[in-house]
Design an enzyme around this catalytic site. Structure first.
Site, short mmCIF file in Angstrom:
data_model
loop_
_atom_site.label_atom_id
_atom_site.label_comp_id
_atom_site.label_asym_id
_atom_site.label_seq_id
_atom_site.Cartn_x
_atom_site.Cartn_y
_atom_site.Cartn_z
N GLY A 16 1.07 11.64 8.78
CA GLY A 16 0.75 12.43 9.99
C GLY A 16 0.00 11.59 11.00
CE LYS A 55 -15.55 11.27 11.79
NZ LYS A 55 -14.45 12.06 11.28
CB ALA A 74 -0.89 0.02 1.24
CG HIS A 117 -1.17 6.46 4.13
ND1 HIS A 117 -2.54 6.42 4.07
CD2 HIS A 117 -0.85 7.54 4.91
CE1 HIS A 117 -3.04 7.42 4.78
NE2 HIS A 117 -2.03 8.12 5.30
N GLY A 136 0.65 11.07 3.33
CA GLY A 136 0.37 11.79 4.59
C GLY A 136 0.73 10.94 5.79
CB ILE A 180 -5.59 10.14 10.60
CG1 ILE A 180 -6.73 9.12 10.73
CG2 ILE A 180 -5.43 10.52 9.16
CD1 ILE A 180 -7.44 9.18 12.02
N1 LIG Z 1 -6.54 13.42 13.44
C1 LIG Z 1 -7.77 12.94 13.46
O1 LIG Z 1 -8.38 12.76 14.52
C2 LIG Z 1 -8.48 12.59 12.18
C3 LIG Z 1 -9.51 11.63 12.22
C4 LIG Z 1 -10.21 11.31 11.05
C5 LIG Z 1 -9.86 11.94 9.87
N2 LIG Z 1 -8.86 12.86 9.86
C6 LIG Z 1 -8.55 13.48 8.57
O2 LIG Z 1 -7.29 13.03 8.12
C7 LIG Z 1 -6.64 14.06 7.38
C8 LIG Z 1 -5.26 14.32 8.00
O3 LIG Z 1 -5.42 14.70 9.35
P1 LIG Z 1 -4.25 14.53 10.41
O4 LIG Z 1 -4.85 14.86 11.73
O5 LIG Z 1 -3.57 13.22 10.22
O6 LIG Z 1 -3.29 15.71 9.94
P2 LIG Z 1 -1.70 15.80 10.05
O7 LIG Z 1 -1.37 17.21 9.81
O8 LIG Z 1 -1.23 15.14 11.28
O9 LIG Z 1 -1.19 14.92 8.80
C9 LIG Z 1 -1.22 15.35 7.47
C10 LIG Z 1 0.07 14.87 6.82
O10 LIG Z 1 -0.02 15.13 5.41
C11 LIG Z 1 1.27 15.55 4.99
N3 LIG Z 1 1.17 16.26 3.71
C12 LIG Z 1 0.82 17.56 3.49
N4 LIG Z 1 0.89 17.83 2.18
C13 LIG Z 1 1.27 16.69 1.56
C14 LIG Z 1 1.52 16.33 0.21
N5 LIG Z 1 1.38 17.21 -0.80
N6 LIG Z 1 1.91 15.05 -0.06
C15 LIG Z 1 2.06 14.15 0.94
N7 LIG Z 1 1.84 14.43 2.23
C16 LIG Z 1 1.44 15.68 2.54
C17 LIG Z 1 1.77 16.42 6.13
O11 LIG Z 1 3.16 16.63 6.07
C18 LIG Z 1 1.32 15.58 7.33
O12 LIG Z 1 2.32 14.64 7.69
C19 LIG Z 1 -7.59 15.27 7.44
O13 LIG Z 1 -8.42 15.26 6.31
C20 LIG Z 1 -8.40 15.00 8.66
O14 LIG Z 1 -9.66 15.61 8.64
C21 LIG Z 1 -8.15 13.20 10.99
O1 LIG Z 2 -9.67 16.89 10.94
P1 LIG Z 2 -10.57 18.11 10.86
O2 LIG Z 2 -9.80 19.37 10.86
O3 LIG Z 2 -11.58 18.00 9.77
O4 LIG Z 2 -11.40 18.09 12.22
C1 LIG Z 2 -10.75 18.09 13.47
C2 LIG Z 2 -11.26 16.95 14.33
O5 LIG Z 2 -12.62 17.14 14.61
C3 LIG Z 2 -11.07 15.60 13.62
O6 LIG Z 2 -9.76 15.41 13.22
C4 LIG Z 2 -11.52 14.44 14.54
O7 LIG Z 2 -10.55 14.21 15.53
C5 LIG Z 2 -11.78 13.20 13.75
O8 LIG Z 2 -12.60 13.46 12.65
C6 LIG Z 2 -12.35 12.08 14.57
O9 LIG Z 2 -12.70 11.03 13.74
#
Ligand SMILES: NC(=O)c1ccc[n+]([C@@H]2O[C@H](COP(=O)([O-])OP(=O)(O)OC[C@H]3O[C@@H](n4cnc5c(N)ncnc54)[C@H](O)[C@@H]3O)[C@@H](O)[C@H]2O)c1
Ligand SMILES: O=P(O)(O)OC[C@@H](O)[C@@H](O)[C@H](O)[C@H](O)CO
Length: 399
Positions: A11, A223, A5, A7, A9, A13
């Site tokens: 970060g 959700k 796979a 993936h 990002g 999630i």
């Molecule tokens: N954190 C949560 O609780 C959560 C839960 C469900 C969904 N999400 C969704 O997941 C997504 C990411 O959230 P997160 O909290 O992990 O954010 P994050 O900022 O921790 O991670 C995002 C990652 O994407 C990378 N990135 C940015 N531009 C890029 C590119 N052009 N190519 C490759 N990588 C790139 C960043 O460097 C970073 O490592 C968002 O859409 C968020 O809404 C987050």
């Molecule tokens: O990621 P966003 O910015 O759309 O929203 C922030 C939080 O509400 C989100 O990351 C939650 O932690 C997540 O969606 C839980 O499933």
């Protein structure tokens, strides 16, 4: 050959949820990110931990069998990886989908016709995120290769739910997150008997933990309009009342009541629109309130409130349900109060959109702010109510 796979990002999630599930399902994970520090750390560290902190229990998982590529500097290498992968997932944020599309398009175009179509699943908080990514990918694909593109890629929307807070800067690659999770993915794009044009070789990727559905809309709306509406309501009230974390905000009885009121309004829509039983939605609401109140997550209000322009959008957690409720003649008061708090999330350190919001609020009439930020038009019943909110916030900033 083993399963692979890619993936996008690496970060919160990405490392904490998606890669963890891919790893546990037997995939080698190739991360693609643009931050050298994360890419280098992943390549230099053979394992990291995912630490689950539930309200009443804790658990730990060890993730191995991954590599990482900087997608900004090593495009050719990444194209090769995508051309031979089984799955591409991403969690980069909705606004970044257009930037990752060109390299995915090239990787898909290079796939051998012997392979099954690549399963593409975007894991973002956005309705139709994979469809949006697919559009960007197709825009970046030569026109003469579009007719049989479905033989090389299958696109499935998903709803992904797990709270992963901002991590302690000293935690390295380890990720602390809540125990609860839900990952729901559309099955039709892999179903050769469905009404979607699908390759005869298409197959659902075998990822343990995914719940498959042929009808995603109720899951993603439930959700986004319950978890994310409540989360954002707590965060924006919390930010304006100087709370540091969401659980801290939820200990304030007034904020807790505002959150309850907002998701009582969205519940009315979810029950009416999706035929979900009221009792089931009530139980879901209670579970969400407990989840966002989890003190072990220490989820900063700035993370949860991040990107207010996106969050105030037409299909998003406040305006999306409120616009539909208003059309149905149902209450939108609590959602509008929460949206007001979001309009007040301005000039927050490290959040570009909060600076942009401040400028838009300063330089435009309330009517223009509403059109620009929310995408509502004068024909929407909700429009005048949001204009009133913006006027109030603008008047307060001039005092
Ligand atoms: N954190 C949560 O609780 C959560 C839960 C469900 C969904 N999400 C969704 O997941 C997504 C990411 O959230 P997160 O909290 O992990 O954010 P994050 O900022 O921790 O991670 C995002 C990652 O994407 C990378 N990135 C940015 N531009 C890029 C590119 N052009 N190519 C490759 N990588 C790139 C960043 O460097 C970073 O490592 C968002 O859409 C968020 O809404 C987050
Ligand atoms: O990621 P966003 O910015 O759309 O929203 C922030 C939080 O509400 C989100 O990351 C939650 O932690 C997540 O969606 C839980 O499933």
């Amino acid at each position: 050959m083993g399963k692979k796979a890619v993936h996008f990002g690496a970060g919160n999630i990405g490392r904490g949820f998606v890669a963890c599930f891919l790893h546990e399902s037997g995939y080698e994970v190739v991360f693609a990110d643009v931050v050298d520090k994360v890419v280098d750390a992943l390549n230099a560290t053979p394992q990291y931990k995912v630490k689950e902190v539930g309200v009443d229990s804790k658990d730990e998982k060890v993730i191995t069998n991954y590599r990482a590529i900087n997608s900004k500097h090593n495009e050719a290498e990444l194209i090769d990886e995508i051309s031979t992968a089984d799955v591409v997932t991403c969690s980069v944020g909705p606004n970044i989908l257009k930037f990752i599309a060109p390299v995915i398009a090239k990787g898909i175009d290079k796939r051998s016709s012997d392979l099954k179509p690549l399963a593409v699943i975007a894991c973002e908080n956005m309705i139709g995120a994979t469809s949006a990514l697919a559009e960007h990918i197709k825009t970046n694909t030569p026109a003469e290769r579009l007719d049989d593109h479905y033989e090389r890629a299958a696109y499935a929307n998903s709803a992904i739910d797990r709270i992963v807070p901002a991590q302690d800067p000293n935690a390295g690659l380890d990720v602390t997150l809540e125990k609860f999770y839900e990952w729901v993915v559309e099955s039709k794009p892999f179903d050769t008997t469905s009404d979607i044009k699908t390759s005869s070789k298409a197959e659902r990727p075998s990822i343990e933990g995914i719940k498959w559905t042929d009808h995603l809309e109720p899951f993603i709306e439930r959700k986004l309009f319950t978890v994310n509406t409540s989360h954002a309501t707590a965060a924006y009230y919390g930010y304006n009342r100087h709370k540091k974390t969401v659980d801290d905000a939820m200990r304030d009885t007034d904020i807790r009541a505002q959150v309850a009121a907002a998701i009582t309004e969205t519940a009315a829509l979810i029950v009416a629109k999706h035929g979900i039983a009221k009792e089931e939605q009530d139980a879901y609401k209670q579970k969400i309130v407990a989840r966002i109140s989890n003190p072990y997550l220490a989820d900063a209000v700035e993370r949860v409130g991040r990107a207010p322009l996106r969050k105030l959008g037409r299909k998003e957690r406040f305006i999306g349900p409120a616009a539909e409720l208003e059309e149905r003649g149902l209450s939108t008061k609590a959602l509008l109060n929460a949206a007001e708090m979001a309009f007040r999330f301005q000039n927050v350190e490290g959040d570009d959109e909060s600076n942009e919001l401040a400028t838009i609020m300063k330089d435009n009439t309330a009517e223009d702010v509403v059109t620009k930020v929310t995408g509502l038009s004068t024909s929407d019943k909700l429009y005048p109510k949001v204009v009133d909110i913006v006027k109030k916030v603008q008047a307060d900033s001039q005092e």
